[in-house]
Design an enzyme around this catalytic site. Structure first.
Site, short mmCIF file in Angstrom:
data_model
loop_
_atom_site.label_atom_id
_atom_site.label_comp_id
_atom_site.label_asym_id
_atom_site.label_seq_id
_atom_site.Cartn_x
_atom_site.Cartn_y
_atom_site.Cartn_z
N LEU A 11 0.82 -1.22 0.00
CA LEU A 11 0.00 0.00 0.00
C LEU A 11 0.85 1.27 0.00
O LEU A 11 0.31 2.37 -0.01
CB LEU A 11 -0.92 0.03 1.23
CG LEU A 11 -1.97 -1.08 1.33
CD1 LEU A 11 -2.80 -0.90 2.59
CD2 LEU A 11 -2.87 -1.10 0.10
N SER A 12 2.16 1.13 0.01
CA SER A 12 3.04 2.29 0.17
C SER A 12 3.32 2.99 -1.17
O SER A 12 3.87 2.38 -2.09
CB SER A 12 4.38 1.84 0.78
OG SER A 12 5.38 2.81 0.58
#
Length: 199
Positions: A11-12
């Site tokens: 998700l980064s």
């Protein structure tokens, strides 16, 4: 032979901006890689950090500016407000762990595929059909989305504990076999220099 332990979150946005440059550096130096997806929100809480949405507005504003600048510099499309963020990172992380255990495909492409899906393609990587498509696109058996669940969950939890123990506090984070730590996609050039014996 050099080795890199690669701690990251699917998700980064900064992990997305890393692209596959770390894999290119590893190939250049003949280094092996162990991919270690982690729950980065929990990692922040365990290591003194704050999730992006809980940060002071000035920090959120700078983060948005920096992401925009970096994406332009790298020539990578990036949606600052993706349709499916945050979402459940566990299914994609379990799939990566299962794929690493199974072998036979391109792990770097798989990791980047999930990240590109979030930050450039507005896909929900918590959904089974997306996970299966990402596995297939990277040369893995889509069935790993099912068969790797138990091992994936155990390894995902263990990766978090290992990250905390080894001084990881964000993503992407690279640790070499001689204990050198590099945080951020903007430190891949330094990782390259270190593996070259210049840093």
């Amino acid at each position: 032979m050099a080795h890199i332990d690669y701690f990251f979150s699917t998700l980064s946005p900064f992990t997305y901006l890393a692209g596959t440059r770390m894999e290119e550096v590893a190939a250049k130096h003949g280094a092996t890689i162990t991919y270690k997806p982690v729950d980065v929100t929990t990692l922040f809480g365990r290591t003194g950090g704050t999730p992006p949405k809980e940060r002071h507005p000035s920090r959120q504003e700078l983060r948005a500016q920096e992401l925009t600048r970096q994406s332009k510099k790298l020539g990578m499309p990036l949606n600052l407000q993706p349709a499916f963020w945050p979402t459940n990172a566990a299914p994609s992380s379990y799939a990566i762990i299962a794929a690493q255990n199974a072998g036979g495909g391109d792990l770097g492409a798989l990791v980047h595929g999930f990240l590109r899906a979030v930050w450039a393609e507005d896909k929900d990587i918590s959904q089974d059909d997306v996970v299966r498509a990402m596995l297939a696109d990277a040369g893995f058996d889509p069935g790993l989305a099912d068969s790797g669940l138990l091992t994936g969950a155990e390894t995902y939890a263990a990766n978090l504990e290992e990250a905390v123990t080894r001084g990881v506090f964000g993503a992407p984070f690279y640790i070499t076999d001689d204990g050198q730590r590099f945080w951020g996609q903007d430190r891949i050039a330094d990782l390259d220099l270190h593996l070259s014996g210049q840093l």
